[in-house]
Design a protein around this motif. Structure first.
Motif, PDB file in Angstrom:
ATOM      1  N   TRP A 116       0.825  -1.211   0.000  1.00  0.00           N
ATOM      2  CA  TRP A 116       0.000   0.000   0.000  1.00  0.00           C
ATOM      3  C   TRP A 116       0.858   1.260   0.000  1.00  0.00           C
ATOM      4  O   TRP A 116       0.610   2.200  -0.746  1.00  0.00           O
ATOM      5  CB  TRP A 116      -0.901   0.046   1.227  1.00  0.00           C
ATOM      6  N   PHE A 117       1.885   1.258   0.835  1.00  0.00           N
ATOM      7  CA  PHE A 117       2.723   2.453   0.926  1.00  0.00           C
ATOM      8  C   PHE A 117       3.646   2.597  -0.279  1.00  0.00           C
ATOM      9  O   PHE A 117       3.995   3.718  -0.656  1.00  0.00           O
ATOM     10  CB  PHE A 117       3.493   2.463   2.247  1.00  0.00           C
ATOM     11  N   ILE A 118       4.033   1.493  -0.900  1.00  0.00           N
ATOM     12  CA  ILE A 118       4.816   1.579  -2.143  1.00  0.00           C
ATOM     13  C   ILE A 118       3.981   2.237  -3.232  1.00  0.00           C
ATOM     14  O   ILE A 118       4.440   3.152  -3.920  1.00  0.00           O
ATOM     15  CB  ILE A 118       5.309   0.177  -2.582  1.00  0.00           C
ATOM     16  N   ILE A 122       4.659   5.881  -5.065  1.00  0.00           N
ATOM     17  CA  ILE A 122       4.736   6.031  -6.525  1.00  0.00           C
ATOM     18  C   ILE A 122       3.739   7.083  -6.991  1.00  0.00           C
ATOM     19  O   ILE A 122       4.049   7.927  -7.834  1.00  0.00           O
ATOM     20  CB  ILE A 122       4.497   4.669  -7.217  1.00  0.00           C
ATOM     21  N   THR A 123       2.527   7.049  -6.425  1.00  0.00           N
ATOM     22  CA  THR A 123       1.506   8.032  -6.775  1.00  0.00           C
ATOM     23  C   THR A 123       1.958   9.444  -6.398  1.00  0.00           C
ATOM     24  O   THR A 123       1.805  10.384  -7.186  1.00  0.00           O
ATOM     25  CB  THR A 123       0.169   7.703  -6.068  1.00  0.00           C
ATOM     26  N   ILE A 128       4.141  14.799  -7.915  1.00  0.00           N
ATOM     27  CA  ILE A 128       5.188  15.825  -7.873  1.00  0.00           C
ATOM     28  C   ILE A 128       5.753  16.060  -9.264  1.00  0.00           C
ATOM     29  O   ILE A 128       5.982  17.208  -9.666  1.00  0.00           O
ATOM     30  CB  ILE A 128       6.281  15.435  -6.856  1.00  0.00           C
ATOM     31  N   GLN A 129       5.957  14.984 -10.036  1.00  0.00           N
ATOM     32  CA  GLN A 129       6.469  15.117 -11.404  1.00  0.00           C
ATOM     33  C   GLN A 129       5.539  15.938 -12.295  1.00  0.00           C
ATOM     34  O   GLN A 129       5.993  16.752 -13.087  1.00  0.00           O
ATOM     35  CB  GLN A 129       6.672  13.744 -12.045  1.00  0.00           C
ATOM     36  N   VAL A 130       4.227  15.692 -12.165  1.00  0.00           N
ATOM     37  CA  VAL A 130       3.260  16.394 -13.016  1.00  0.00           C
ATOM     38  C   VAL A 130       3.004  17.815 -12.522  1.00  0.00           C
ATOM     39  O   VAL A 130       2.432  18.604 -13.244  1.00  0.00           O
ATOM     40  CB  VAL A 130       1.906  15.661 -13.099  1.00  0.00           C
ATOM     41  N   GLY A 131       3.388  18.109 -11.295  1.00  0.00           N
ATOM     42  CA  GLY A 131       3.208  19.445 -10.766  1.00  0.00           C
ATOM     43  C   GLY A 131       1.974  19.637  -9.908  1.00  0.00           C
ATOM     44  O   GLY A 131       1.639  20.767  -9.552  1.00  0.00           O
ATOM     45  N   TRP A 132       1.272  18.568  -9.576  1.00  0.00           N
ATOM     46  CA  TRP A 132       0.100  18.684  -8.700  1.00  0.00           C
ATOM     47  C   TRP A 132       0.520  19.073  -7.291  1.00  0.00           C
ATOM     48  O   TRP A 132      -0.205  19.745  -6.590  1.00  0.00           O
ATOM     49  CB  TRP A 132      -0.685  17.387  -8.661  1.00  0.00           C
TER      50      TRP A 132
END
Length: 141
Positions: A116-118, A122-123, A128-132
């Motif tokens: 669950w935490f993995i 990842i989510t 963070i990558q997409v800028g949300w």
């Protein structure tokens, strides 16, 4: 104030991600593992108040993880730091389940907690990558 809003966004994304992953694994347990492996019959989930409380606690854990994970990773690209944060949360939740019963179903539940935490990490990395969500900025004093 901006940092608090970003932490809140990370927490909300973490809560939803972990809550959704919890629902998926419970569905997998009920429809597949409990059905085809008799030793894992105790993993079968029925919808009642105990399950709802468990799901709410898992979602709240995801919220806390999301906020904490944002501060753990900051702007580092250190994979050991990321893995350490994930394992700290996953093992604390998972080993608490194993503490009372050292059976195979409890080992499966403990492994699920780490999973669950993995998935949540990842989510959050993707958000963070997409800028949300913006990564935590180191504050210079």
């Amino acid at each position: 104030m901006t940092e608090r809003i970003e932490s809140l966004k990370a927490g909300i994304i973490g809560g939803f991600a972990l809550g959704f992953t919890c629902l998926l694994t419970n569905l997998l347990n009920t429809l597949l593992l409990a059905k085809y492996f008799e030793i894992l019959i105790s993993l079968q989930v029925t919808v009642y108040w105990h399950w709802l409380v468990s799901w709410a606690i898992a979602s709240f854990s995801g919220l806390l993880f999301g906020v904490t994970y944002r501060y753990i990773i900051r702007q580092d690209q250190n994979p050991q730091l990321k893995a350490g944060g994930v394992l700290a949360f996953g093992l604390v939740r998972g080993l608490a389940q194993v503490e009372f019963d050292w059976s195979l179903p409890c080992a499966v539940l403990a492994s699920e907690s780490v999973l669950w935490f993995i998935v949540t990490a990842i989510t959050l990395d993707r958000a963070i990558q997409v800028g949300w969500v913006k990564p935590f900025q180191d504050i210079e004093l």
